[in-house]
Design a protein around this motif. Structure first.
Motif: not given
Length: 226
Positions: A60-65
């Motif tokens: 889960l989550g943003d691959s950048y953040r």
């Protein structure tokens, strides 16, 4: 023969194995730089791999953040099991039709790594070897779309819980041997049946364990006592 995989696909497979084996526990944060350093690669394939895994439901989550390993949804596990049986039996059928002597030798090595890790008491290595055995077996079928959907299902399946059950790994090793024997014999029906039994056995053992734990928590009789 194994198919060529891009750098991001190799990273994604490494992370899938790590998540299923418990090397990266549910809820764990995946740090791109640490992964890139470990695999001696740049950030870019790691970032792209995390995008793939997010689409499949592993993270889960943003691959950048930053990304975290997705939690397990027990409510979906029964449906996932039915879908696994449907797709994985087709993959093993395809594997029987295409398997070579070289493939069989490789699978025997992987099955041996699974049993050896168990004998050594290395639970994480055992679960990782289990992933490699199944992935390689199904890869032989040369049905990449079906295998892709199976990998999505694996993201939602409680492998880590099942493989912690007392004696389960030993029984799974015997079930792997049955699958291999059918594969070597070229018996599609037996291979499909062995695969179905393998999937059902682990899930049934988990359900019984959960029921026993729930009964114990209530202070009532266990299901066996009823």
């Amino acid at each position: 023969m194994m198919q060529f995989r891009t750098k991001e696909e190799q990273v994604a497979d490494f992370l899938r194995e790590g998540i299923i084996s418990g090397r990266y526990p549910r809820g764990a944060r995946l740090k791109q730089q640490e992964i890139a350093t470990m695999l001696n690669t740049s950030i870019t394939p790691v970032r792209e791999a995390l995008k793939l895994l997010a689409a499949e439901g592993y993270v889960l989550g943003d691959s950048y953040r930053g990304a975290t390993v997705a939690p397990f949804d027990i409510e979906a596990s029964s449906e996932v099991q039915s879908l696994r049986i449907l797709l994985e039996t087709q993959l093993v059928k395809g594997a029987v039709e295409r398997v070579t002597g070289e493939d069989i030798a490789e699978l025997k090595v992987l099955a041996g790594e699974f049993a050896g890790a168990f004998d050594a008491g290395d639970n994480e290595a055992t679960r990782a070897a289990n992933y490699r055995f199944h992935h390689r077996l199904f890869e032989i079928a040369a049905m990449p779309q079906t295998l892709h959907f199976v990998q999505i299902l694996w993201a939602r399946y409680p492998f880590d819980l099942i493989n912690r059950l007392s004696g389960r790994v030993s029984r799974a090793a015997d079930e792997h041997d049955e699958m291999l024997a059918a594969l070597i014999a070229g018996d599609s029906a037996a291979a499909m049946l062995a695969t179905r039994r393998h999937i059902e056995a682990g899930y049934d053992e988990l359900r019984r364990s959960v029921a026993l734990d729930a009964a114990s928590a209530r202070g009532g009789p266990t299901p066996r006592e009823n």
